[in-house]
Design a protein around this motif. Sequence first.
Motif, mmCIF file in Angstrom:
data_model
loop_
_atom_site.group_PDB
_atom_site.id
_atom_site.type_symbol
_atom_site.label_atom_id
_atom_site.label_comp_id
_atom_site.label_asym_id
_atom_site.label_seq_id
_atom_site.Cartn_x
_atom_site.Cartn_y
_atom_site.Cartn_z
ATOM 1 N N ASN A 40 0.838 -1.199 0.000
ATOM 2 C CA ASN A 40 0.000 0.000 0.000
ATOM 3 C C ASN A 40 0.871 1.246 0.000
ATOM 4 O O ASN A 40 1.832 1.345 0.766
ATOM 5 C CB ASN A 40 -0.915 0.016 1.222
ATOM 6 C CG ASN A 40 -1.749 1.281 1.297
ATOM 7 O OD1 ASN A 40 -1.463 2.184 2.073
ATOM 8 N ND2 ASN A 40 -2.779 1.364 0.489
ATOM 9 N N LEU A 41 0.526 2.185 -0.881
ATOM 10 C CA LEU A 41 1.203 3.479 -0.917
ATOM 11 C C LEU A 41 0.334 4.474 -0.164
ATOM 12 O O LEU A 41 -0.803 4.743 -0.562
ATOM 13 C CB LEU A 41 1.417 3.914 -2.366
ATOM 14 C CG LEU A 41 2.243 5.184 -2.602
ATOM 15 C CD1 LEU A 41 2.946 5.098 -3.958
ATOM 16 C CD2 LEU A 41 1.380 6.440 -2.564
ATOM 17 N N ILE B 111 5.484 3.288 1.835
ATOM 18 C CA ILE B 111 5.038 2.047 1.215
ATOM 19 C C ILE B 111 5.112 0.973 2.285
ATOM 20 O O ILE B 111 6.167 0.751 2.892
ATOM 21 C CB ILE B 111 5.894 1.675 -0.001
ATOM 22 C CG1 ILE B 111 5.711 2.731 -1.094
ATOM 23 C CG2 ILE B 111 5.522 0.281 -0.521
ATOM 24 C CD1 ILE B 111 6.613 2.560 -2.282
ATOM 25 N N MET B 112 3.982 0.341 2.548
ATOM 26 C CA MET B 112 3.915 -0.657 3.618
ATOM 27 C C MET B 112 3.345 -1.963 3.092
ATOM 28 O O MET B 112 2.607 -1.986 2.092
ATOM 29 C CB MET B 112 3.052 -0.149 4.768
ATOM 30 C CG MET B 112 1.610 0.036 4.405
ATOM 31 S SD MET B 112 0.580 0.513 5.801
ATOM 32 C CE MET B 112 -0.990 0.763 4.967
ATOM 33 N N LYS B 113 3.698 -3.041 3.762
ATOM 34 C CA LYS B 113 3.097 -4.335 3.459
ATOM 35 C C LYS B 113 1.796 -4.417 4.231
ATOM 36 O O LYS B 113 1.771 -4.277 5.458
ATOM 37 C CB LYS B 113 4.023 -5.480 3.842
ATOM 38 C CG LYS B 113 3.492 -6.827 3.375
ATOM 39 C CD LYS B 113 4.507 -7.935 3.502
ATOM 40 C CE LYS B 113 3.934 -9.240 2.928
ATOM 41 N NZ LYS B 113 4.881 -10.367 3.073
ATOM 42 N N MET B 114 0.715 -4.663 3.525
ATOM 43 C CA MET B 114 -0.602 -4.532 4.127
ATOM 44 C C MET B 114 -0.942 -5.699 5.044
ATOM 45 O O MET B 114 -0.520 -6.841 4.830
ATOM 46 C CB MET B 114 -1.671 -4.417 3.030
ATOM 47 C CG MET B 114 -1.540 -3.168 2.187
ATOM 48 S SD MET B 114 -2.832 -3.041 0.934
ATOM 49 C CE MET B 114 -4.266 -2.697 1.967
ATOM 50 N N GLU B 115 -1.729 -5.365 6.077
ATOM 51 C CA GLU B 115 -2.350 -6.339 6.946
ATOM 52 C C GLU B 115 -3.793 -5.889 7.146
ATOM 53 O O GLU B 115 -4.209 -4.871 6.593
ATOM 54 C CB GLU B 115 -1.601 -6.450 8.273
ATOM 55 C CG GLU B 115 -1.492 -5.144 9.035
ATOM 56 C CD GLU B 115 -0.674 -5.275 10.309
ATOM 57 O OE1 GLU B 115 0.273 -6.085 10.333
ATOM 58 O OE2 GLU B 115 -0.994 -4.558 11.281
ATOM 59 N N VAL C 148 7.946 -0.698 4.296
ATOM 60 C CA VAL C 148 8.902 -1.210 3.315
ATOM 61 C C VAL C 148 9.864 -0.111 2.890
ATOM 62 O O VAL C 148 11.075 -0.324 2.777
ATOM 63 C CB VAL C 148 8.150 -1.780 2.092
ATOM 64 C CG1 VAL C 148 9.134 -2.266 1.025
ATOM 65 C CG2 VAL C 148 7.224 -2.910 2.517
ATOM 66 N N SER C 149 9.351 1.090 2.642
ATOM 67 C CA SER C 149 10.191 2.240 2.279
ATOM 68 C C SER C 149 9.404 3.515 2.509
ATOM 69 O O SER C 149 8.175 3.493 2.657
ATOM 70 C CB SER C 149 10.638 2.153 0.815
ATOM 71 O OG SER C 149 9.521 2.178 -0.055
ATOM 72 N N GLU C 150 10.117 4.633 2.538
ATOM 73 C CA GLU C 150 9.452 5.931 2.683
ATOM 74 C C GLU C 150 10.327 7.018 2.091
ATOM 75 O O GLU C 150 11.535 6.842 1.916
ATOM 76 C CB GLU C 150 9.148 6.254 4.155
ATOM 77 C CG GLU C 150 10.350 6.533 5.003
ATOM 78 C CD GLU C 150 9.987 6.979 6.420
ATOM 79 O OE1 GLU C 150 8.847 6.765 6.855
ATOM 80 O OE2 GLU C 150 10.877 7.572 7.076
ATOM 81 N N GLU C 151 9.685 8.136 1.758
ATOM 82 C CA GLU C 151 10.415 9.314 1.280
ATOM 83 C C GLU C 151 9.739 10.560 1.828
ATOM 84 O O GLU C 151 8.507 10.664 1.816
ATOM 85 C CB GLU C 151 10.468 9.359 -0.242
ATOM 86 C CG GLU C 151 11.301 10.521 -0.770
ATOM 87 C CD GLU C 151 11.601 10.417 -2.252
ATOM 88 O OE1 GLU C 151 11.887 11.465 -2.875
ATOM 89 O OE2 GLU C 151 11.557 9.296 -2.795
ATOM 90 N N ARG D 272 3.568 12.020 -7.422
ATOM 91 C CA ARG D 272 4.774 11.805 -8.245
ATOM 92 C C ARG D 272 5.869 11.111 -7.434
ATOM 93 O O ARG D 272 6.514 10.169 -7.919
ATOM 94 C CB ARG D 272 5.277 13.143 -8.787
ATOM 95 C CG ARG D 272 4.329 13.818 -9.782
ATOM 96 C CD ARG D 272 5.006 14.981 -10.466
ATOM 97 N NE ARG D 272 5.398 16.029 -9.525
ATOM 98 C CZ ARG D 272 4.637 17.048 -9.186
ATOM 99 N NH1 ARG D 272 3.417 17.165 -9.670
ATOM 100 N NH2 ARG D 272 5.087 17.973 -8.345
ATOM 101 N N ILE D 273 6.070 11.578 -6.198
ATOM 102 C CA ILE D 273 7.073 10.964 -5.331
ATOM 103 C C ILE D 273 6.730 9.500 -5.080
ATOM 104 O O ILE D 273 7.595 8.618 -5.139
ATOM 105 C CB ILE D 273 7.173 11.729 -3.996
ATOM 106 C CG1 ILE D 273 7.802 13.106 -4.216
ATOM 107 C CG2 ILE D 273 7.985 10.948 -2.966
ATOM 108 C CD1 ILE D 273 7.765 14.001 -2.980
ATOM 109 N N GLY D 274 5.457 9.228 -4.812
ATOM 110 C CA GLY D 274 5.025 7.876 -4.503
ATOM 111 C C GLY D 274 5.213 6.928 -5.669
ATOM 112 O O GLY D 274 5.666 5.780 -5.487
#
Length: 308
Positions: free
Chosen positions: A101-102, A131-135, A144-147, A166-168
Amino acid sequence: MGTPPLAATVLAALLAGKNLNLLAVVTQPDQPRGREMKLQPSAVKEFALNRGFPVLQPESARDPHFVDQVRALRPDLIVVAAYGQILPQALLDVPRWGCLNLHTSLLPKYRGAAPIQWAILNGDPETGVTIMKMEAGLDTGAVVSEERTPITVADNAQTLHDRLARIGGALLLRTLPGFIAGKIVPQPQPAEGASYARKIQKEDGRLDWSLPARALWNRVRGLTPWPGTFTFLSRSSGPILLKVWSAEVAGSVSHAPGEIVSAENEGVVVACGEGSLRLLELQREGGKRLPVQAFLAGFPLRAGEGLK
């Protein structure tokens, strides 16, 4: 899986990636919009159909028939961006690499429906994309990552939305190879700092002049373009609705909150609970959105009048 323009931007970024095979696009059912309330497709549906991709529109992501449809596609990964529904565990378990999920905040802050607006409303100096792994929980999955990106004085909810989209999209493309290869290990969200960004309502746009000018400035920025901010001009003929589209913090004044201090071409200065706010772009009910100089030429305001 996604629905609004932000998700369409992310989808476009995915299609630009290499070695990705898009099986289908999932979006919310068409919704009635406009004066005639005709059914209109989501931004994601329009984008997908124009490029020839199959589109699924379940009423509920929990529908067993829909879950079976997705299972039949045998996806390796599901990517979600502003879809609008919580996915059931049965769906999360379908792809072998799970669901990513973004989300447009730096989790765990601003879980929920309106992270972009609330970051501006609360005067945050920065925000970002996670960005995460969904539950099964609401935006509670491992990161998972971030900006990060700063929230500038020129930002409103629309400009920040567009930048985060755009960043996502770019972050997702950079993240996928390492995640799929098992080189990125998702990290649990911190236990502290979690907050919920509730859905914005139209009434949130009403300006309370007893608040500090900076809080009202953030409200104007955070609620543009929707639902927009508004106030009522008190006149003997009755209250007149005024929409405020742009403003800036002005200096200290010794007037009652809501009193118009001055109404000049440079802006309409209104006293607040602390400081004052200079209104730069206004719209009268039934009228056009105008810069303050043009607005005042057709609808004069006077010092001493009150806004509520």
